[in-house]
Design a protein around this motif. Structure first.
Motif, short mmCIF file in Angstrom:
data_model
loop_
_atom_site.label_atom_id
_atom_site.label_comp_id
_atom_site.label_asym_id
_atom_site.label_seq_id
_atom_site.Cartn_x
_atom_site.Cartn_y
_atom_site.Cartn_z
N SER A 9 1.07 -1.12 0.19
CA SER A 9 0.02 0.11 -0.22
C SER A 9 1.31 1.59 0.05
O SER A 9 2.59 1.11 0.39
N LYS A 11 0.18 6.02 0.30
CA LYS A 11 -0.75 6.52 1.08
C LYS A 11 0.14 7.96 1.21
O LYS A 11 0.96 8.28 1.64
N GLN A 55 -1.05 10.61 -8.68
CA GLN A 55 -1.66 9.76 -9.47
C GLN A 55 -0.86 8.35 -9.76
O GLN A 55 -0.91 7.92 -10.33
N PHE A 56 -0.17 7.76 -8.64
CA PHE A 56 0.24 6.95 -7.94
C PHE A 56 -0.31 5.53 -8.18
O PHE A 56 -1.46 5.93 -7.90
N LYS A 57 -0.11 4.59 -8.53
CA LYS A 57 -1.13 3.93 -8.07
C LYS A 57 -0.03 2.50 -7.47
O LYS A 57 1.19 2.00 -7.92
N ILE A 58 -0.18 0.96 -7.52
CA ILE A 58 0.82 0.12 -7.04
C ILE A 58 0.25 -0.76 -8.12
O ILE A 58 -1.05 -1.84 -7.90
N GLU A 59 1.25 -1.34 -8.52
CA GLU A 59 1.71 -2.25 -9.81
C GLU A 59 2.45 -3.40 -9.31
O GLU A 59 3.71 -3.13 -9.21
N ILE A 63 5.51 1.08 -6.80
CA ILE A 63 4.96 2.28 -7.39
C ILE A 63 5.07 2.93 -8.65
O ILE A 63 6.15 2.81 -8.53
N TRP A 65 3.60 5.01 -11.83
CA TRP A 65 2.97 6.83 -12.27
C TRP A 65 3.29 6.58 -13.86
O TRP A 65 3.76 5.92 -14.47
N LYS A 67 0.15 5.51 -17.18
CA LYS A 67 -0.60 3.95 -17.63
C LYS A 67 1.15 3.44 -18.21
O LYS A 67 0.92 1.84 -17.75
N TRP A 69 4.34 3.51 -17.03
CA TRP A 69 5.10 3.24 -15.53
C TRP A 69 5.91 3.76 -16.50
O TRP A 69 7.09 3.80 -16.10
#
Length: 85
Positions: A9, A11, A55-59, A63, A65, A67, A69
């Protein structure tokens, strides 16, 4: 055999600081501001704007940023809480 450590995760805390939680329950706060200020790569420039940075995500346990990376960091550095400039 060592277990694979992944980010589970992330945050946003403040400014360019993100709290990361890893699969071994370790939590670190990483400040990305110095990297972004020093970085001159055109692909990363848009993340100097805070609204884009958030606008980061975990993939795949990391972590990222963008579409495709656009920005990603070595897990070893994130785990230590410091990004090499």
């Amino acid at each position: 055999m060592n277990p694979v450590i992944e980010i589970v995760s992330a945050k946003h805390i403040k400014h360019y600081c993100i709290e990361l939680t890893f699969s071994d329950k370790k939590k670190v706060i990483v400040d990305f501001e110095a990297f972004l200020n020093k970085c001159s790569h055109p692909q990363h420039n848009k993340y100097k704007e805070l609204r884009n940075f958030k606008q980061f995500k975990i993939e795949n346990g990391n972590i990222v940023w963008g579409k495709n990376w656009d920005m990603i960091f070595p897990l070893e550095e994130l785990y230590k809480g410091k990004i090499k400039l």
